[in-house]
Design a protein around this motif. Structure first.
Motif, PDB file in Angstrom:
ATOM      1  N   PRO A  93       0.744  -1.235   0.037  1.00 21.91           N
ATOM      2  CA  PRO A  93       0.214   0.075   0.063  1.00 21.91           C
ATOM      3  C   PRO A  93       0.798   1.336  -0.080  1.00 21.91           C
ATOM      4  N   SER A  94       0.523   2.156  -1.049  1.00 25.33           N
ATOM      5  CA  SER A  94       1.513   3.478  -0.837  1.00 25.33           C
ATOM      6  C   SER A  94       0.900   4.246   0.209  1.00 25.33           C
ATOM      7  N   VAL A  95       0.010   4.367   0.966  1.00 27.79           N
ATOM      8  CA  VAL A  95      -0.229   5.122   2.083  1.00 27.79           C
ATOM      9  C   VAL A  95       0.601   4.754   3.000  1.00 27.79           C
ATOM     10  N   CYS A  96       1.346   3.874   3.126  1.00 25.59           N
ATOM     11  CA  CYS A  96       2.379   3.369   4.045  1.00 25.59           C
ATOM     12  C   CYS A  96       3.700   3.887   3.908  1.00 25.59           C
ATOM     13  N   ALA A  97       3.952   4.522   2.637  1.00 20.04           N
ATOM     14  CA  ALA A  97       5.558   5.086   2.377  1.00 20.04           C
ATOM     15  C   ALA A  97       5.484   6.261   3.461  1.00 20.04           C
ATOM     16  N   ILE A  98       6.766   6.291   3.828  1.00 21.14           N
ATOM     17  CA  ILE A  98       7.334   7.226   4.680  1.00 21.14           C
ATOM     18  C   ILE A  98       8.594   7.826   3.983  1.00 21.14           C
ATOM     19  N   SER A  99       8.702   9.179   3.914  1.00 26.17           N
ATOM     20  CA  SER A  99       9.934   9.537   3.345  1.00 26.17           C
ATOM     21  C   SER A  99      10.791  10.095   4.417  1.00 26.17           C
ATOM     22  N   ILE A 100      11.976   9.546   4.387  1.00 28.26           N
ATOM     23  CA  ILE A 100      13.035   9.997   5.326  1.00 28.26           C
ATOM     24  C   ILE A 100      14.126  10.479   4.798  1.00 28.26           C
ATOM     25  N   ASP A 101      14.826  11.630   5.370  1.00 25.89           N
ATOM     26  CA  ASP A 101      15.956  12.169   4.678  1.00 25.89           C
ATOM     27  C   ASP A 101      17.047  11.776   5.427  1.00 25.89           C
ATOM     28  N   SER A 102      17.906  11.245   4.439  1.00 27.22           N
ATOM     29  CA  SER A 102      19.277  10.506   4.942  1.00 27.22           C
ATOM     30  C   SER A 102      20.457  11.449   5.306  1.00 27.22           C
ATOM     31  N   ASN A 103      21.343  11.116   5.854  1.00 27.56           N
ATOM     32  CA  ASN A 103      22.541  12.078   6.096  1.00 27.56           C
ATOM     33  C   ASN A 103      23.263  12.526   4.768  1.00 27.56           C
ATOM     34  N   GLY A 114      21.734  13.900   2.472  1.00 30.54           N
ATOM     35  CA  GLY A 114      20.592  14.823   1.771  1.00 30.54           C
ATOM     36  C   GLY A 114      19.758  14.054   0.862  1.00 30.54           C
ATOM     37  N   ASP A 115      19.818  12.824   0.515  1.00 37.88           N
ATOM     38  CA  ASP A 115      18.788  12.088  -0.279  1.00 37.88           C
ATOM     39  C   ASP A 115      17.810  11.610   0.494  1.00 37.88           C
ATOM     40  N   ALA A 116      16.623  11.500   0.037  1.00 37.49           N
ATOM     41  CA  ALA A 116      15.509  11.034   0.933  1.00 37.49           C
ATOM     42  C   ALA A 116      15.116   9.516   0.609  1.00 37.49           C
ATOM     43  N   VAL A 117      14.973   8.655   1.479  1.00 36.68           N
ATOM     44  CA  VAL A 117      14.925   7.423   1.518  1.00 36.68           C
ATOM     45  C   VAL A 117      13.279   6.969   1.757  1.00 36.68           C
ATOM     46  N   THR A 118      12.652   6.082   1.013  1.00 35.59           N
ATOM     47  CA  THR A 118      11.294   5.705   1.256  1.00 35.59           C
ATOM     48  C   THR A 118      11.309   4.468   2.096  1.00 35.59           C
ATOM     49  N   MET A 119      10.548   4.511   3.077  1.00 37.73           N
ATOM     50  CA  MET A 119      10.560   3.228   4.067  1.00 37.73           C
ATOM     51  C   MET A 119       9.062   3.085   4.186  1.00 37.73           C
ATOM     52  N   TYR A 120       8.447   1.790   4.615  1.00 37.92           N
ATOM     53  CA  TYR A 120       7.370   1.357   4.522  1.00 37.92           C
ATOM     54  C   TYR A 120       7.005   0.579   6.138  1.00 37.92           C
ATOM     55  N   SER A 121       5.902   1.328   6.925  1.00 37.99           N
ATOM     56  CA  SER A 121       5.749   0.636   8.168  1.00 37.99           C
ATOM     57  C   SER A 121       4.918  -0.617   8.202  1.00 37.99           C
TER      58      SER A 121
END
Length: 169
Positions: A106-116, A118-125
Motif C-alpha cells: 500500500p502506497s499510503v504506508c510510504a514514509i519519506s525519511i531524509d538521510s545523512n 541529503g537524499d530521501a529514503v522511502t520506508m514502509y511501516s
C-alpha cells in the motif's frame, strides 16, 4: 490471503470429502442392501406366479409370462441404474483464480525519511501495512524504529522489491 483463495481451498476440500464418502464401507453396504432387496422382490414375484390356481390354464400361463417380463425388466433397470451411477459425470472444470504474482504494498504506508547524505529514503511501516490489509509474509530485512514514540518495524523500498513485492505509486 484473499477470500477467493479460501473459497477455492474449501471447495477443493469439499469435493475431496465427497469423493471419499463414495468409497466408504457404509456406502458399499447400502448399495449391496439395495441389490439384495431388488433380488428378494424378484424371487418373491416368481414364487407368487408359480403358485397353482384354479383358474384356467391359459390365463395362468399369461399371468406368469407378464410377471416374468416385469421381473426381468425390473432387474435390467436396476443394472442400468447402477451402471449410470458408476459412470463419471462430465463437468466443466472450475477456473482457478489467478495467483497474485507480485502483491502490491500500500502506497499510503510510504514514509519519506531524509538521510545523512541529503537524499530521501522511502520506508514502509509494518503496522501501517497490516492495518491496510497487507497480510503477506514480510522479509527479514526490517529495521526496528520508533514512530511518534511507538515501536514499529520499517522496510526499505529496495528490500521489499528484492522480496518480490510491487510498490504502490
Amino acid at each position: 490471503m484473499s477470500d477467493t483463495a479460501y473459497a477455492s481451498e474449501t471447495l477443493a476440500e469439499t469435493i475431496h470429502a465427497l469423493r471419499e464418502t463414495r468409497q466408504t464401507p457404509m456406502f458399499a453396504l447400502k448399495r449391496q442392501a439395495n441389490i439384495f432387496v431388488v433380488l428378494l422382490i424378484a424371487i418373491s414375484l416368481l414364487a407368487a406366479t408359480a403358485m397353482p390356481s384354479h383358474a384356467d390354464k391359459r390365463g395362468d400361463d399369461l399371468a406368469k409370462i407378464i410377471a416374468g417380463a416385469l421381473v426381468i425388466g425390473l432387474i435390467a433397470k436396476t443394472i442400468d441404474d447402477n451402471k449410470d451411477r458408476n459412470k463419471p459425470k462430465p463437468h466443466k472444470p472450475q477456473p482457478y483464480p489467478e495467483p497474485i504474482r507480485q502483491p502490491r504494498v500500500p502506497s499510503v504506508c510510504a514514509i519519506s525519511i531524509d538521510s545523512n547524505s541529503g537524499d530521501a529514503v522511502t520506508m514502509y511501516s509494518e503496522k501501517c501495512m497490516r492495518r491496510e490489509g497487507f497480510d503477506y509474509r514480510l522479509p527479514r530485512c526490517a529495521r526496528d524504529i520508533r514512530i511518534y514514540g511507538q515501536p514499529d518495524r520499517v522496510y526499505s523500498a529496495q528490500c521489499l522489491r528484492d522480496a518480490g513485492f510491487r510498490l504502490g505509486r
